[in-house]
Design a protein around this motif. Sequence first.
Motif, PDB file in Angstrom:
ATOM      1  N   ILE B 200     177.839  10.295  69.967  1.00 53.63           N
ATOM      2  CA  ILE B 200     177.003  11.260  69.254  1.00 53.63           C
ATOM      3  C   ILE B 200     177.402  12.641  69.732  1.00 53.63           C
ATOM      4  O   ILE B 200     177.489  12.886  70.941  1.00 53.63           O
ATOM      5  N   CYS B 201     177.683  13.523  68.801  1.00 58.01           N
ATOM      6  CA  CYS B 201     178.029  14.891  69.159  1.00 58.01           C
ATOM      7  C   CYS B 201     176.799  15.758  68.910  1.00 58.01           C
ATOM      8  O   CYS B 201     176.251  15.789  67.807  1.00 58.01           O
ATOM      9  N   LEU B 202     176.356  16.425  69.977  1.00 56.70           N
ATOM     10  CA  LEU B 202     175.089  17.160  69.922  1.00 56.70           C
ATOM     11  C   LEU B 202     175.328  18.653  70.079  1.00 56.70           C
ATOM     12  O   LEU B 202     176.104  19.087  70.932  1.00 56.70           O
ATOM     13  N   ASN B 203     174.692  19.437  69.230  1.00 58.11           N
ATOM     14  CA  ASN B 203     174.604  20.875  69.469  1.00 58.11           C
ATOM     15  C   ASN B 203     173.204  21.298  69.026  1.00 58.11           C
ATOM     16  O   ASN B 203     173.008  21.874  67.978  1.00 58.11           O
ATOM     17  N   HIS B 204     172.233  20.932  69.837  1.00 61.61           N
ATOM     18  CA  HIS B 204     170.796  21.090  69.558  1.00 61.61           C
ATOM     19  C   HIS B 204     170.319  20.130  68.473  1.00 61.61           C
ATOM     20  O   HIS B 204     169.221  19.635  68.513  1.00 61.61           O
ATOM     21  N   HIS B 205     171.185  19.892  67.480  1.00 64.23           N
ATOM     22  CA  HIS B 205     170.897  18.833  66.510  1.00 64.23           C
ATOM     23  C   HIS B 205     172.094  17.868  66.543  1.00 64.23           C
ATOM     24  O   HIS B 205     173.123  18.189  67.141  1.00 64.23           O
ATOM     25  N   VAL B 206     171.952  16.739  65.921  1.00 62.45           N
ATOM     26  CA  VAL B 206     173.076  15.793  65.895  1.00 62.45           C
ATOM     27  C   VAL B 206     174.094  16.291  64.875  1.00 62.45           C
ATOM     28  O   VAL B 206     173.818  16.366  63.678  1.00 62.45           O
ATOM     29  N   CYS B 207     175.292  16.678  65.364  1.00 64.55           N
ATOM     30  CA  CYS B 207     176.333  17.193  64.466  1.00 64.55           C
ATOM     31  C   CYS B 207     177.001  16.062  63.719  1.00 64.55           C
ATOM     32  O   CYS B 207     177.215  16.122  62.515  1.00 64.55           O
ATOM     33  N   CYS B 208     177.377  15.036  64.476  1.00 60.45           N
ATOM     34  CA  CYS B 208     178.036  13.910  63.848  1.00 60.45           C
ATOM     35  C   CYS B 208     177.944  12.736  64.804  1.00 60.45           C
ATOM     36  O   CYS B 208     177.741  12.908  65.995  1.00 60.45           O
ATOM     37  N   GLU B 209     178.089  11.556  64.274  1.00 62.04           N
ATOM     38  CA  GLU B 209     178.103  10.377  65.134  1.00 62.04           C
ATOM     39  C   GLU B 209     178.916   9.278  64.506  1.00 62.04           C
ATOM     40  O   GLU B 209     179.187   9.288  63.302  1.00 62.04           O
ATOM     41  N   GLY B 210     179.363   8.351  65.330  1.00 63.31           N
ATOM     42  CA  GLY B 210     180.184   7.251  64.841  1.00 63.31           C
ATOM     43  C   GLY B 210     181.069   6.741  65.964  1.00 63.31           C
ATOM     44  O   GLY B 210     180.796   7.003  67.140  1.00 63.31           O
ATOM     45  N   THR B 211     182.116   6.018  65.603  1.00 64.34           N
ATOM     46  CA  THR B 211     183.042   5.547  66.624  1.00 64.34           C
ATOM     47  C   THR B 211     183.763   6.762  67.208  1.00 64.34           C
ATOM     48  O   THR B 211     183.822   7.826  66.581  1.00 64.34           O
ATOM     49  N   PRO B 212     184.322   6.627  68.404  1.00 58.44           N
ATOM     50  CA  PRO B 212     184.994   7.759  69.043  1.00 58.44           C
ATOM     51  C   PRO B 212     186.026   8.421  68.132  1.00 58.44           C
ATOM     52  O   PRO B 212     186.104   9.645  68.066  1.00 58.44           O
ATOM     53  N   HIS B 213     186.794   7.634  67.413  1.00 59.23           N
ATOM     54  CA  HIS B 213     187.851   8.209  66.587  1.00 59.23           C
ATOM     55  C   HIS B 213     187.288   8.928  65.369  1.00 59.23           C
ATOM     56  O   HIS B 213     187.810   9.948  64.954  1.00 59.23           O
ATOM     57  N   VAL B 214     186.200   8.402  64.832  1.00 58.51           N
ATOM     58  CA  VAL B 214     185.555   9.065  63.702  1.00 58.51           C
ATOM     59  C   VAL B 214     185.036  10.429  64.127  1.00 58.51           C
ATOM     60  O   VAL B 214     185.223  11.438  63.457  1.00 58.51           O
ATOM     61  N   VAL B 215     184.387  10.453  65.306  1.00 54.20           N
ATOM     62  CA  VAL B 215     183.822  11.715  65.782  1.00 54.20           C
ATOM     63  C   VAL B 215     184.927  12.710  66.087  1.00 54.20           C
ATOM     64  O   VAL B 215     184.839  13.889  65.766  1.00 54.20           O
ATOM     65  N   ARG B 216     185.999  12.220  66.696  1.00 52.38           N
ATOM     66  CA  ARG B 216     187.067  13.144  67.072  1.00 52.38           C
ATOM     67  C   ARG B 216     187.663  13.812  65.838  1.00 52.38           C
ATOM     68  O   ARG B 216     188.064  14.963  65.868  1.00 52.38           O
ATOM     69  N   ASP B 217     187.713  13.098  64.751  1.00 53.83           N
ATOM     70  CA  ASP B 217     188.321  13.646  63.555  1.00 53.83           C
ATOM     71  C   ASP B 217     187.321  14.348  62.639  1.00 53.83           C
ATOM     72  O   ASP B 217     187.706  14.892  61.604  1.00 53.83           O
ATOM     73  N   ALA B 218     186.034  14.298  63.021  1.00 52.93           N
ATOM     74  CA  ALA B 218     185.018  14.914  62.172  1.00 52.93           C
ATOM     75  C   ALA B 218     185.147  16.437  62.225  1.00 52.93           C
ATOM     76  O   ALA B 218     185.391  17.007  63.271  1.00 52.93           O
ATOM     77  N   PRO B 219     185.005  17.117  61.089  1.00 53.59           N
ATOM     78  CA  PRO B 219     185.110  18.586  61.069  1.00 53.59           C
ATOM     79  C   PRO B 219     184.053  19.252  61.962  1.00 53.59           C
ATOM     80  O   PRO B 219     184.319  20.280  62.578  1.00 53.59           O
TER      81      PRO B 219
END
Lengths: 260, 260
Positions: B200-219
């Motif tokens: 889960i990528c957090l910046n006060h709100h949840v920016c994106c979540e998923g498998t590590p590779h999905v998150v890494r490639d998420a804009p």
Amino acid sequence: MLDDFLIRAALAGVGLAFAVGPLGSFVVWRRMAYFGDATAHAAILGVALALLFSVPVTLGTLLVALTMALSVSWLVAQGYAMDATLGVLSHSALAAGLVAISFVPGVRVDLSAFLFGDILAVGWSDLWVIWGGAALVCALIFWRWSRLLTATLSEDLAMASGINPRREQLVLTLALAVVVAVALKVVGTLLIAAMLIIPAAAGRNLSRNPEAMVAWAIVIGAASALGGLAASFTLDAPAGPSIVVAAAAIFVIVVVLRRR
Amino acid sequence: MPEMPGDAPVKLLEGEGLTLEYGDLTVLDNVSVSVSEGEILTLIGPNGSGKSSLVRVLAGIATPKSGKVMRRPGLVIGYVPQKLALAPSLPLTVGRFLNLPKRHDAAWIAQVMDETGITGLVDRQLGELSGGQTQRALLARALLTSPDLLILDEPTTGLDQPGEADFYRQIEHLRDTKGVAVFMVSHDLHVVMSASDRVICLNHHVCCEGTPHVVRDAPEYRALFGPGTKGALALYQHQHDHSHHDHGHHDHDKAHDHAG
């Protein structure tokens, strides 16, 4: 009996050691030294109010010390700086107490007995108060021991284990008020904090675990009381300050021995 | 792990609409997150993005302003803080520390100390341990309660990179052998990539979540961390995967999808 007052004084000193040992260890661990000092200073106001309203001195001291400790805790929780809050409240309470005591009608109050203690004048009823208070403090801390220790180690770890650090802080605050009331007769308001801190700080050098430090604090406190009394008797020095000097001497000896 | 239709993993812990404010600052803004049985969920985000706050709320240390935290009944959480600020005045052996607040069987303690790689340190002072040993002691203390879920707040703070990789390998091993679920905070996705099932990528709100590779490639992730974070810190991934070197990023990613 010539020795009777000395026996009572010795019993009072040892009783005090049991009260200050466990609590003093927490005061040292949690850096509450000035907190203890401020609470003790407030006791003189408690003495004055008790005399003015004709209630037992122990009760007056207990209530004012408790009010003081709770006020400081509350103000700090509101975001006031700890040291400034303590400085203002501690000295205000001490000064207000000294002013108030001068208004006590009729009786001539021996101020130095409250400031520096009067262990040689301890009566059997005082002994009941001292040992009762010490037993109360020991029981309270023994009962909460594991929780108090965890909350002292880390508030986060405590909360994650379901322990409420504020409640444990309150337990220590309560114990502190009892110790102040108990120690008043023995070492007086100005030196109560010394008896909380010095035996525990000396015990730190001899201990590998918290339980050992508490045990050493009690032993060193008792040794200080007996040594101070002996010195006071042979040198005709004031008893309360002599006890603190004895504690300080033990502290120095322990530190020097550990260094070698 | 992508969730298959009909495949509903048992949720251990669920936070719903969590909002937390410090004064005017909204630290957590309507954050929802859940941890399922046996999964390793990693929380990443820039400094000051509310990672630790979310961990504290989920571990029961902080209370959110709104939203709720639901735990599976009887859930045991083992919490490992980022670091332990140990008061030098508190003597504490590793053995005593591991028994706080609850005492454990000596054989059980020895076993967990073996598992966490701190065999033989039971009589050492906690304050004398190295950074890595301290983290392992904190982990051991959490494991002694036989938790269903481990919550770790940047557990590798202060470790060098091999130590860090080693620690995460250990976490993965614990999940594989004990089936314990893990919710942990990391400052760098690449270091924990192969040890995480879900990110889960957090910046006060949840920016994106998923498998590590999905998150890494998420804009959203790229916007926070930029594209340049791939280089040096991918070390662990390379070692772990025993891969050949490949400079074409996209091909490279595909080649390592089995790692997650």
